[in-house]
Enzyme design. Structure first.
Site, PDB file in Angstrom:
ATOM      1  NE  ARG A 114      -3.817   0.596   1.953  1.00 16.94           N
ATOM      2  CZ  ARG A 114      -5.169   0.588   2.476  1.00 16.94           C
ATOM      3  NH1 ARG A 114      -5.429   1.267   3.543  1.00 16.94           N
ATOM      4  NH2 ARG A 114      -6.048  -0.008   2.005  1.00 16.94           N
ATOM      5  CG  HIS A 141      -8.308   0.479  -2.951  1.00 19.06           C
ATOM      6  ND1 HIS A 141      -7.641  -0.899  -2.488  1.00 19.06           N
ATOM      7  CD2 HIS A 141      -9.217   0.540  -1.814  1.00 19.06           C
ATOM      8  CE1 HIS A 141      -7.641  -1.105  -1.429  1.00 19.06           C
ATOM      9  NE2 HIS A 141      -8.623  -0.376  -0.842  1.00 19.06           N
ATOM     10  CD  GLN A 144     -12.786  -1.684  -0.886  1.00 22.45           C
ATOM     11  OE1 GLN A 144     -11.957  -1.687   0.246  1.00 22.45           O
ATOM     12  NE2 GLN A 144     -14.105  -2.435  -0.714  1.00 22.45           N
ATOM     13  CG  ASP A 233     -13.631   6.185  -0.614  1.00 19.93           C
ATOM     14  OD1 ASP A 233     -13.878   6.272   0.586  1.00 19.93           O
ATOM     15  OD2 ASP A 233     -12.684   6.176  -1.415  1.00 19.93           O
ATOM     16  CB  CYS A 273     -13.964   0.793   0.065  1.00 21.93           C
ATOM     17  SG  CYS A 273     -13.427   2.845   0.424  1.00 21.93           S
ATOM     18  NE  ARG A 299     -10.706  -5.209   0.525  1.00 14.32           N
ATOM     19  CZ  ARG A 299      -9.692  -4.367   0.829  1.00 14.32           C
ATOM     20  NH1 ARG A 299     -10.062  -3.431   1.713  1.00 14.32           N
ATOM     21  NH2 ARG A 299      -8.679  -4.135   0.134  1.00 14.32           N
TER      22      ARG A 299
HETATM   23  N1   CP Z   1     -11.290  -0.270   2.391  1.00  6.56           N
HETATM   24  C1   CP Z   1     -10.061  -0.422   2.974  1.00  6.56           C
HETATM   25  O1   CP Z   1      -8.865  -0.477   2.017  1.00  6.56           O
HETATM   26  O2   CP Z   1      -9.898  -0.131   4.123  1.00  6.56           O
HETATM   27  P1   CP Z   1      -8.545  -0.038   4.764  1.00  6.56           P
HETATM   28  O3   CP Z   1      -7.911   1.233   4.475  1.00  6.56           O
HETATM   29  O4   CP Z   1      -8.855   0.022   6.420  1.00  6.56           O
HETATM   30  O5   CP Z   1      -7.582  -0.913   4.522  1.00  6.56           O
HETATM   31  N1  NVA Z   2     -10.055   6.764  -1.188  1.00  9.13           N
HETATM   32  C1  NVA Z   2      -9.711   6.295   0.226  1.00  9.13           C
HETATM   33  C2  NVA Z   2      -9.827   4.640   0.256  1.00  9.13           C
HETATM   34  C3  NVA Z   2      -9.539   4.359   1.603  1.00  9.13           C
HETATM   35  C4  NVA Z   2      -9.528   2.668   1.584  1.00  9.13           C
HETATM   36  C5  NVA Z   2      -8.195   6.820   0.365  1.00  9.13           C
HETATM   37  O1  NVA Z   2      -7.382   6.427  -0.371  1.00  9.13           O
HETATM   38  O2  NVA Z   2      -8.035   6.884   1.602  1.00  9.13           O
END
Ligand code: CP
Ligand code: NVA
Length: 315
Positions: A114, A141, A144, A233, A273, A299
């Site tokens: 990540r 993402h 997801q 989101d 998400c 997931r």
């Molecule tokens: N939706 C998601 O990716 O959650 P986290 O940021 O908690 O991993």
């Molecule tokens: N769009 C959000 C998704 C988190 C899972 C972010 O990038 O923070």
């Protein structure tokens, strides 16, 4: 020994053939059904990733992705180790991505990253000799959204290609992956987002060059009409360097509330998400229409099949 020829990365949905995405979903469905009576840490029959180590690294916060990959690899018979970038030489002592990647490849069997920078995905990819999974980047993402396609089909009991999907919210990483999914799985996608925050030029030309099933509206109501599923989101994503008050103001008319849901089909579901911000009204979030907890749990199932795909072991 890993079969290097069969190994695959999972970095962006647009780079994975549609038939492989469908294979991942089919495998996830079978596996989820087959382990209904098992506890979280019990392994799937056949332990297909026995002895394999998934190394995870998070440059940004995570709850769900971290936990779901942990359970995913465990259920397949492997194990995981999570690295904190602030404890590595990579960010503190100037060790290169090249050297870091070589060590990761020698010690581990797959790498989930990540990251706060898309270029790092390219850099790691260059030097890793183990599969890499994108666990969220500023531009996408994918794990997801593939899992969300699974959730939609599980609840609606239909191919997503037969459904009207709406996204009401910011043009962010999650939406970019949803757009890629709409092209791969050929579903209609209506996006409701203030004009100022519409997707960038690259995304717009990606939409244009592919089938014309994605529609952009500067009006949440228009985007919600006849929807089978409404996604949203947070307006402010992690590391979103904007004037937060100003941006939130632009989104005031894009809140998911009862009034907006009334434009959608009666049995429309709400997905998010998580984590959430103020973009969804509490009443909708905690209503029967909201399937966010099922969405989060799925997931685990889909990521197991993504891992198997990466290892060239999809049934
Ligand atoms: N939706 C998601 O990716 O959650 P986290 O940021 O908690 O991993
Ligand atoms: N769009 C959000 C998704 C988190 C899972 C972010 O990038 O923070």
């Amino acid at each position: 020994m890993q079969n290097l020829d069969k190994m695959k990365n999972f970095i962006n949905l647009k780079d994975v053939p549609a038939k492989d995405l469908r294979k991942i979903l089919n495998d996830a469905k079978k596996r989820k059904t087959a382990r209904k009576k098992l506890n979280n840490l019990e392994t799937d029959k056949g332990v297909p990733l026995k002895g394999k180590l998934l190394i995870q690294m998070f440059e940004k916060s995570s709850l769900r992705t971290r936990l779901s990959f942990y359970l995913a690899i465990k259920q397949l018979g492997g194990s995981t180790l999570t690295l904190r970038p602030d404890e590595l030489h990579l960010s503190r002592g100037g060790e290169s991505i090249e050297d870091t990647a070589k060590i990761l490849s020698n010690f581990g069997n797959a790498f989930m990253l990540r990251t706060d920078n898309d270029k790092k995905l390219d850099e790691f990819k260059k030097y890793l000799s183990i599969p890499m999974i994108n666990g969220l980047s500023p531009s996408s993402h994918p794990t997801q959204i593939l899992s969300d396609v699974f959730t939609v089909e599980e609840i609606k009991k239909k191919s997503i290609s037969k459904l009207n999907i709406s996204w009401i919210g910011d043009s962010n990483n999650v939406l970019n992956s949803l757009i890629a999914a709409s092209i791969k799985f050929s579903f209609k996608l209506n996006i409701g987002c203030p004009k100022k925050y519409h997707p960038n030029k690259n995304i717009l030309s990606y939409i244009k060059n592919n089938k014309n099933k994605v529609h952009l509206y500067n009006d949440a109501k228009k985007a919600a009409v006849d929807a089978d599923v409404i996604f949203s989101d947070k307006v402010i994503s992690m590391n979103d360097k904007v004037n937060k008050i100003k941006k939130l103001n632009y989104f005031k008319k894009f809140k998911i509330d009862k009034k907006l849901m009334n434009f959608a089909k009666k049995d429309c579901i709400f997905l998010h998400c998580l984590p959430r911000g103020t973009e969804v009204d509490e009443k909708i979030f905690s209503s029967k229409q909201s399937k966010v907890w099922q969405q989060a749990l799925n997931r685990v199932h889909v990521q197991k099949s993504i891992l198997l795909y990466c290892f060239g072991k999809l049934r």
